[in-house]
Design a protein around this motif. Structure first.
Motif, PDB file in Angstrom:
ATOM      1  N   CYS A  24       0.938  -1.224  -0.063  1.00 10.07           N
ATOM      2  CA  CYS A  24       0.044  -0.085  -0.041  1.00 10.07           C
ATOM      3  C   CYS A  24       0.801   1.180  -0.059  1.00 10.07           C
ATOM      4  O   CYS A  24       2.122   1.103   0.604  1.00 10.07           O
ATOM      5  CB  CYS A  24      -1.008   0.158   1.120  1.00 10.07           C
ATOM      6  SG  CYS A  24      -2.240  -1.126   1.158  1.00 10.07           S
ATOM      7  N   THR A  25       0.211   2.418  -0.451  1.00 10.39           N
ATOM      8  CA  THR A  25       1.292   3.622  -0.462  1.00 10.39           C
ATOM      9  C   THR A  25       0.901   4.371   0.686  1.00 10.39           C
ATOM     10  O   THR A  25       0.266   3.843   1.628  1.00 10.39           O
ATOM     11  CB  THR A  25       0.627   4.435  -1.537  1.00 10.39           C
ATOM     12  OG1 THR A  25      -0.777   4.687  -1.545  1.00 10.39           O
ATOM     13  CG2 THR A  25       0.830   3.645  -3.129  1.00 10.39           C
ATOM     14  N   TYR A  32       0.063  -2.963  -7.372  1.00  5.63           N
ATOM     15  CA  TYR A  32       0.129  -3.974  -7.726  1.00  5.63           C
ATOM     16  C   TYR A  32       1.541  -4.309  -8.539  1.00  5.63           C
ATOM     17  O   TYR A  32       2.024  -3.206  -8.777  1.00  5.63           O
ATOM     18  CB  TYR A  32      -1.118  -4.367  -8.690  1.00  5.63           C
ATOM     19  CG  TYR A  32      -2.380  -4.316  -7.892  1.00  5.63           C
ATOM     20  CD1 TYR A  32      -2.869  -5.543  -7.407  1.00  5.63           C
ATOM     21  CD2 TYR A  32      -3.098  -2.977  -7.572  1.00  5.63           C
ATOM     22  CE1 TYR A  32      -4.172  -5.525  -6.706  1.00  5.63           C
ATOM     23  CE2 TYR A  32      -4.135  -3.037  -7.223  1.00  5.63           C
ATOM     24  CZ  TYR A  32      -4.626  -4.235  -6.455  1.00  5.63           C
ATOM     25  OH  TYR A  32      -6.015  -4.030  -5.919  1.00  5.63           O
ATOM     26  N   GLU A  33       1.659  -5.463  -8.720  1.00  2.00           N
ATOM     27  CA  GLU A  33       3.065  -5.616  -9.560  1.00  2.00           C
ATOM     28  C   GLU A  33       3.046  -4.993 -10.941  1.00  2.00           C
ATOM     29  O   GLU A  33       1.876  -4.952 -11.580  1.00  2.00           O
ATOM     30  CB  GLU A  33       3.127  -7.187  -9.950  1.00  2.00           C
ATOM     31  CG  GLU A  33       4.264  -7.740 -10.488  1.00  2.00           C
ATOM     32  CD  GLU A  33       4.555  -9.103 -10.592  1.00  2.00           C
ATOM     33  OE1 GLU A  33       5.093  -9.730 -11.575  1.00  2.00           O
ATOM     34  OE2 GLU A  33       4.065  -9.766  -9.823  1.00  2.00           O
ATOM     35  N   GLY A  34       3.876  -4.113 -11.329  1.00  2.00           N
ATOM     36  CA  GLY A  34       3.903  -3.628 -12.401  1.00  2.00           C
ATOM     37  C   GLY A  34       3.769  -2.054 -12.366  1.00  2.00           C
ATOM     38  O   GLY A  34       3.898  -1.193 -13.194  1.00  2.00           O
ATOM     39  N   ASP A  35       3.115  -1.466 -11.114  1.00  4.11           N
ATOM     40  CA  ASP A  35       3.229  -0.222 -11.122  1.00  4.11           C
ATOM     41  C   ASP A  35       4.241   0.446 -10.645  1.00  4.11           C
ATOM     42  O   ASP A  35       5.071  -0.140 -10.164  1.00  4.11           O
ATOM     43  CB  ASP A  35       2.019  -0.179  -9.834  1.00  4.11           C
ATOM     44  CG  ASP A  35       0.427  -0.231  -9.989  1.00  4.11           C
ATOM     45  OD1 ASP A  35       0.258  -0.389 -10.992  1.00  4.11           O
ATOM     46  OD2 ASP A  35      -0.261  -0.711  -9.033  1.00  4.11           O
ATOM     47  N   GLU A  36       4.404   1.662 -11.177  1.00  3.78           N
ATOM     48  CA  GLU A  36       5.553   2.525 -11.037  1.00  3.78           C
ATOM     49  C   GLU A  36       5.414   3.176  -9.631  1.00  3.78           C
ATOM     50  O   GLU A  36       4.567   4.031  -9.462  1.00  3.78           O
ATOM     51  CB  GLU A  36       5.861   3.474 -12.122  1.00  3.78           C
ATOM     52  CG  GLU A  36       6.218   2.991 -13.576  1.00  3.78           C
ATOM     53  CD  GLU A  36       6.329   4.071 -14.391  1.00  3.78           C
ATOM     54  OE1 GLU A  36       5.634   4.889 -14.537  1.00  3.78           O
ATOM     55  OE2 GLU A  36       7.318   3.758 -15.138  1.00  3.78           O
ATOM     56  N   ILE A  37       6.178   2.911  -8.615  1.00  4.76           N
ATOM     57  CA  ILE A  37       6.263   3.395  -7.421  1.00  4.76           C
ATOM     58  C   ILE A  37       7.666   4.241  -6.892  1.00  4.76           C
ATOM     59  O   ILE A  37       8.579   3.841  -7.378  1.00  4.76           O
ATOM     60  CB  ILE A  37       5.890   2.492  -6.343  1.00  4.76           C
ATOM     61  CG1 ILE A  37       6.776   1.183  -6.410  1.00  4.76           C
ATOM     62  CG2 ILE A  37       4.437   1.984  -6.588  1.00  4.76           C
ATOM     63  CD1 ILE A  37       6.877   0.260  -5.295  1.00  4.76           C
ATOM     64  N   ASP A  48       3.457   8.524 -10.704  1.00  5.70           N
ATOM     65  CA  ASP A  48       2.681   9.630 -11.327  1.00  5.70           C
ATOM     66  C   ASP A  48       1.748  10.614 -10.526  1.00  5.70           C
ATOM     67  O   ASP A  48       1.342  11.518 -10.913  1.00  5.70           O
ATOM     68  CB  ASP A  48       1.593   8.981 -12.482  1.00  5.70           C
ATOM     69  CG  ASP A  48       2.391   8.364 -13.585  1.00  5.70           C
ATOM     70  OD1 ASP A  48       3.398   8.735 -13.850  1.00  5.70           O
ATOM     71  OD2 ASP A  48       1.657   7.561 -14.078  1.00  5.70           O
ATOM     72  N   ASN A  49       1.782  10.303  -9.224  1.00  5.89           N
ATOM     73  CA  ASN A  49       1.081  11.132  -8.152  1.00  5.89           C
ATOM     74  C   ASN A  49       1.963  11.883  -7.566  1.00  5.89           C
ATOM     75  O   ASN A  49       1.531  12.804  -6.768  1.00  5.89           O
ATOM     76  CB  ASN A  49       0.122  10.228  -7.067  1.00  5.89           C
ATOM     77  CG  ASN A  49      -1.006   9.606  -7.789  1.00  5.89           C
ATOM     78  OD1 ASN A  49      -1.120   9.597  -9.123  1.00  5.89           O
ATOM     79  ND2 ASN A  49      -1.503   8.585  -7.032  1.00  5.89           N
TER      80      ASN A  49
END
Length: 70
Positions: A24-25, A32-37, A48-49
């Motif tokens: 969780c952010t 999820y897997e693949g999200d840019e964090i 992106d946020n």
């Protein structure tokens, strides 16, 4: 599951179990897997946020308004 599938599942109170979140952010949103964090001071944010205020706050840097001293 693609990002579009996850978006469509937001209105579903019973999202599919086929892909579980990785974590969780800082604001509690699952990623999820693949999200840019990005991790700042141990907290996770979506790439992106990120904005300047979020970065400065996460790093503990205060912004000030300049004033002329008389």
């Amino acid at each position: 599951m693609t990002a579009l599938d996850r978006f469509a599942a937001l209105d579903n109170p019973f999202p599919p179990d086929e892909e579980l979140p990785v974590g969780c952010t800082a604001d509690g949103t699952p990623y999820y897997e693949g999200d840019e964090i990005v991790t700042l001071n141990g907290e996770v944010y979506f790439y992106d946020n990120l904005d300047v205020d979020t970065i400065l706050t996460a790093l503990g840097i205060a912004a000030h308004t300049a004033i002329r001293e008389i």
